[in-house]
Design an enzyme around this catalytic site. Sequence first.
Site, PDB file in Angstrom:
ATOM      1  N   HIS A 138     -51.007  -0.333 101.630  1.00 33.74           N
ATOM      2  CA  HIS A 138     -51.045   0.973 100.973  1.00 33.74           C
ATOM      3  C   HIS A 138     -50.341   0.944  99.617  1.00 33.74           C
ATOM      4  O   HIS A 138     -50.554   1.817  98.772  1.00 33.74           O
ATOM      5  CB  HIS A 138     -50.396   2.032 101.878  1.00 33.74           C
ATOM      6  CG  HIS A 138     -51.049   3.379 101.790  1.00 33.74           C
ATOM      7  ND1 HIS A 138     -51.442   3.940 100.593  1.00 33.74           N
ATOM      8  CD2 HIS A 138     -51.372   4.279 102.741  1.00 33.74           C
ATOM      9  CE1 HIS A 138     -51.977   5.130 100.819  1.00 33.74           C
ATOM     10  NE2 HIS A 138     -51.964   5.355 102.105  1.00 33.74           N
ATOM     11  N   ALA A 139     -49.513  -0.059  99.391  1.00 32.17           N
ATOM     12  CA  ALA A 139     -48.844  -0.171  98.093  1.00 32.17           C
ATOM     13  C   ALA A 139     -49.834  -0.487  96.984  1.00 32.17           C
ATOM     14  O   ALA A 139     -49.570  -0.207  95.813  1.00 32.17           O
ATOM     15  CB  ALA A 139     -47.756  -1.250  98.138  1.00 32.17           C
TER      16      ALA A 139
END
Length: 562
Positions: A138-139
């Site tokens: 998700h980064a």
Amino acid sequence: MKQLTGLDASFLYMETPTTFGHVSGLGIYERPSDDFDPYQVVYERFGALVGMAEPMRRKLVEVPFSLDHPWWIDDIDFDLDYHVRHIGLAPPGGADQLTEQVSRIVGRQMDRNRPLWEVYVIEGLADGRWAMLTKFHHATIDGAAGVILLNMLTTTDPDAPAPEALEWKGEHPPSQSQLLQHTLQHLAANPLKGMRLQLKMVRTLAEVFGVNSVSKMATTARDAIKGLAGVGSSGLTEQEQRIQLPLTPAPSTPWNKPITAHRRFAMRGTSLENIKALKNATGGTVNDVVMAISAGALREYLIKHDALPDKPLRAMVPVSIRTGSEEDPWTNRVSSIIADLPTNCADPLERVALCKAAMAAAKRQLELVPAETLIDVTQTASPVVATAALRLVSRLSSRVNLPTNLTISNVPGPRQPLYFGGAQLEAYIPVSIVTDGMGLNITVHSYLDRLDFGIIAARELVPDVWDMADMHIAEIGRLFEATGQPWAVPQPAPAMRRGSTHVQPVPRSRPAKPAAAKKAPAKKAPAKPAAAKKAPAKKAPAKPAAAKKAPAKAKKAEAKKA
């Protein structure tokens, strides 16, 4: 070289040995022809995408002592073979075998020394189709960025040519002194802003967990921060003030406990026409109906386990805060709202009305806070403070319930068919994140005329996650019964599960070739091991024997010559 935003980096800071920051998606594809090779097509398509999309080739560089957010650089040692993987299911290839494989894959942390993505080609499904599991941190992308990637990988034309690979060059990692120099410049530019927003973070955490002394020390934050924390809000209804920032623990459920690294995943789908029919019959939206379906299913599950709280559950609902004017598409622009789930209500139709009211109040709360303000909170928080805060929440989850029980998300997908190298995507099921204290996540995705529920849970906390998935379909039936409406599209039997007695395997789409393929290895397999076992046995004694015979033959030859 590009620095992560605070929001991007927060998905790194949240990670522990049991909580991971990656999100995944499971696509089910048809086979367009008998000679179609899913792995080869996936390998080529993803290889071509590396030069076109930054998230595919960039890796992390950490700042010394975690003084600032990490940086992205293009990986000079990029290895496509590491990222694209090929696995198969054992016969019969049931749906539960597929989800068990998915559970194991998503239960492993990603290697931060490489670009943060993996893709798995999964064959051996009972009906002859194949699956592709994508796993992205998700980064590096959020849901909207994931849609951009999906559009780059797929086409609306099954005969569209494959994309051409673009050349790119990797970057050598910066030195420690260069990273520290960037950090000092960043800190010098934002000292007051950073202090103010970090005070806000400390204060909010302290209030949530009842640490009054710390909370009072942080009350020197500006009035704008008080507004963000929900203090002194005016013009809000009672429900909006209660939802705006929950300062009381959510009711206890079996999954609101510390988690391990192990997961369980289940999936069920229905026709989107069924959801639309219920929307029209109840006067809600598709999202209201989805929330009500989950509320009813969770109610039944908790009743079954004698664990239904008197108060409604609280759901965290992720929302996109993209404005369309972002210069960089490859960054996170997400927030969340909090909505009550009326699990304490026995009437299915009343649950829809309550979900409608709760979502309307939660959306109005989001509108009161500018999107940029939400981004600023994470942008100026130092990695050390952010990591400590998130891990404090993780540790406290064993003693105090968090303000929310679970995450529920509804992601609308395309209405036209998509093709990957000529193979039509038939269903897409999201696989999301669970965390300490919130060991359940329900994410819904619509595509074409389908709506699929992807339910992931902490393995030990929700051992019967397939029952929960089935309860979602049963709740749709209860809603049709309550409205007096027939199913718009009859619900098909669930996909085959290993060992099930009520569901028969679906015939394979290519009966002749799989049969031949199975026989061929069966004949070769025993032959090779047999030869392999005999060879060493003969060779070991044979060599010395041959060595001994050789001189004898030589003597006979000499005798003949003589």
